[in-house]
Design an enzyme around this catalytic site. Structure first.
Site, mmCIF file in Angstrom:
data_model
loop_
_atom_site.group_PDB
_atom_site.id
_atom_site.type_symbol
_atom_site.label_atom_id
_atom_site.label_comp_id
_atom_site.label_asym_id
_atom_site.label_seq_id
_atom_site.Cartn_x
_atom_site.Cartn_y
_atom_site.Cartn_z
ATOM 1 N N LYS A 108 -22.875 16.723 -40.053
ATOM 2 C CA LYS A 108 -23.418 15.608 -39.254
ATOM 3 C C LYS A 108 -23.561 14.358 -40.135
ATOM 4 O O LYS A 108 -23.100 13.279 -39.797
ATOM 5 C CB LYS A 108 -24.769 16.012 -38.668
ATOM 6 N N LEU A 148 -12.865 0.481 -36.819
ATOM 7 C CA LEU A 148 -12.255 -0.562 -37.665
ATOM 8 C C LEU A 148 -12.475 -1.925 -37.024
ATOM 9 O O LEU A 148 -11.677 -2.831 -37.188
ATOM 10 C CB LEU A 148 -10.753 -0.293 -37.847
ATOM 11 N N CYS A 172 -29.198 5.520 -35.734
ATOM 12 C CA CYS A 172 -28.600 6.638 -36.472
ATOM 13 C C CYS A 172 -27.951 6.231 -37.787
ATOM 14 O O CYS A 172 -28.326 6.696 -38.847
ATOM 15 C CB CYS A 172 -27.585 7.344 -35.588
ATOM 16 N N LYS A 215 -25.880 -2.450 -29.845
ATOM 17 C CA LYS A 215 -24.489 -2.405 -29.390
ATOM 18 C C LYS A 215 -24.539 -2.465 -27.879
ATOM 19 O O LYS A 215 -25.619 -2.339 -27.269
ATOM 20 C CB LYS A 215 -23.804 -1.132 -29.882
#
Ligand code: UDX
Length: 424
Positions: free
Chosen positions: A195, A241, A251, A311
């Protein structure tokens, strides 16, 4: 086999809904009564596309009563938070507390399935400390992306099961039989580091392309074409990218700091990872430099900021780079007008409105009188705005800094903006 999910957060709720969606009866426990009350009324405590519908479809009973749940269930998915401590170390207190309760009260043959992201080595340590072999511990890390968590649950690239008990590994694998993905069975510690290493590597990709983007600006290359050109190499792959402001969220920052801290503890520094963290910490200053290069200083300037969530497709503002930009701009004496389609309420809890910071719920009015506009989150809604209208509401020098390379530079310049992206 009765299943209980402990923690009704970003991971726990998706896990409960995903397992229930696979036809299992699931109990979902959370210590916050107000969150459980919301869920009982079919309301979600956070925005995640498709989650509400999936929760409604499944047979999930929501409760705060951990005690009775421990007696009546056999499989316990632990999905509680593992935030960062200030020194980067992972705070495992919530995990420790829950695991202790399970080992103390659950019936023989019960299983702890660790979905929370815990530092490699935690599982074996917990098993030793708990000292009860009749309870089996399995590591089953999650790879859910916020905003895409439901599709990531039903279409994962792989399922990782870490356990020394083959029987338990088989039982937990069987819970995913309705999901078409390779199952990797390994030991607990390997599952835990899979992870961390996955997230760490993804941040290395992001920081790598951001460094290349910064160079592209100086040599007159276009990062979009460069990223496309390298990403077509199957050994590199085109994902992660996208150059821009860098990574944020609950996270990547926490997991990279946690792995950096752990590796240093073992005297085995991960230099690539440390560099990726440093690159990311510096990337936001590229936007500030761009503002200063045109406005010379920010004192008394009015700057519109678009996007507050870390985001798109989430209302999660944890470690969103937008806040770092707001703090720097305020410190430089600017007035900031911020807009986000859904995360503004969460944003106000982080940085409340002030005499030089306003939050608008109108995407156009938010640009009123601003010399510059910074796009910090690539919400699809922003592409649909009338940028001519936005420009008409702004004032000279109509500076537009696209922190996520999201808008079309030609169109923006045609509207009369001084457009600047990252690396293009
Ligand atoms: C991430 C991992 O992808 C997921 O597997 C793990 O379970 C949890 O952490 P998440 O944090 O939800 O998921 O977001 P992700 O989509 O991975 O993006 C993380 C950050 O990287 C965001 O701030 C995003 O803006 C940034 N990013 C991502 C880039 O800057 N460029 C990219 O190309 C991709």
């Amino acid at each position: 086999m009765k299943i209980c999910v402990i923690g009704a957060g970003y991971v726990g709720l998706v896990t409960a809904a995903g397992l229930a969606g696979g036809g299992k009866e699931v109990t979902c426990v959370d210590k916050l009564p107000e969150k459980i009350e919301l869920l009982k009324k079919g309301q979600m405590p956070f925005y995640e596309p498709g989650l509400k519908e999936l929760v409604e479809k499944g047979r999930i009973n929501f409760t705060c009563d951990l005690k009775s749940t421990l007696k009546s269930n056999q499989v316990f998915f632990v999905c509680v938070g593992t935030p960062s401590l200030t020194n980067g170390q992972i705070d495992l207190s919530q995990v420790h507390e829950i695991v202790k309760e399970i080992y103390a009260q659950a019936k023989d043959g019960s299983m702890v399935v660790m979905k929370s992201t815990v530092s490699p080595g935690t599982g074996l340590k917990l098993i030793r400390e708990m000292g009860r072999d009749s309870i089996v511990y399995v590591s089953n890390p999650e790879f859910l992306r916020e905003g895409q968590a439901i599709s990531d649950w039903f279409h994962p690239d792989r399922i990782i099961i870490g356990s020394s008990n083959q029987q338990a590994a088989k039982l937990i694998s069987a819970l995913y039989k309705n999901i078409d993905a390779p199952i990797v069975s390994t030991d607990i510690t390997s599952a835990e580091i899979i992870k961390y290493a996955s997230n760490a590597y993804l941040t290395v990709k992001v920081s790598f392309i951001n460094e290349i983007a910064n160079l592209c600006e100086l040599i007159g290359a276009n990062i979009d074409d460069v990223a496309h050109g390298i990403g077509l190499d199957k050994r590199i792959g085109s994902s992660f990218l996208k150059a821009g402001l860098g990574y944020g969220g609950s996270c990547f920052p926490k997991d990279t700091r946690g792995l950096d801290f752990l590796s240093a503890q073992y005297g085995c520094n991960l230099h690539l990872l440390s560099a990726s963290i440093r690159v990311n910490a510096n990337q936001k200053f590229r936007v500030i430099q761009k503002l200063l290069s045109v406005l010379s200083d920010l004192h008394g300037k009015r700057i519109a900021l678009y996007g507050l969530s870390f985001k798109p497709q989430t209302d999660d503002v944890r470690e969103s780079i937008a806040f770092e930009l707001i703090n720097i701009m305020l410190k430089e004496g600017a007035t900031v007008q911020a807009y986000d389609p859904i995360a503004a309420d969460n944003a106000k809890k982080i940085i409340p409105p002030g005499d030089r910071l306003t939050y608008s719920n109108d995407a156009y009015l938010n640009a009123q009188g601003c010399q510059a506009l910074v796009l910090a989150t690539e919400w699809p809604e922003f592409a649909k705005l009338s940028w001519e209208k936005l420009k008409g509401l702004m004032v000279d020098p109509y500076l537009l800094i696209d922190g996520r390379n999201f808008l079309d530079p030609h169109k923006m310049r045609a509207c009369g903006f001084q457009y600047q992206g990252i690396g293009r």
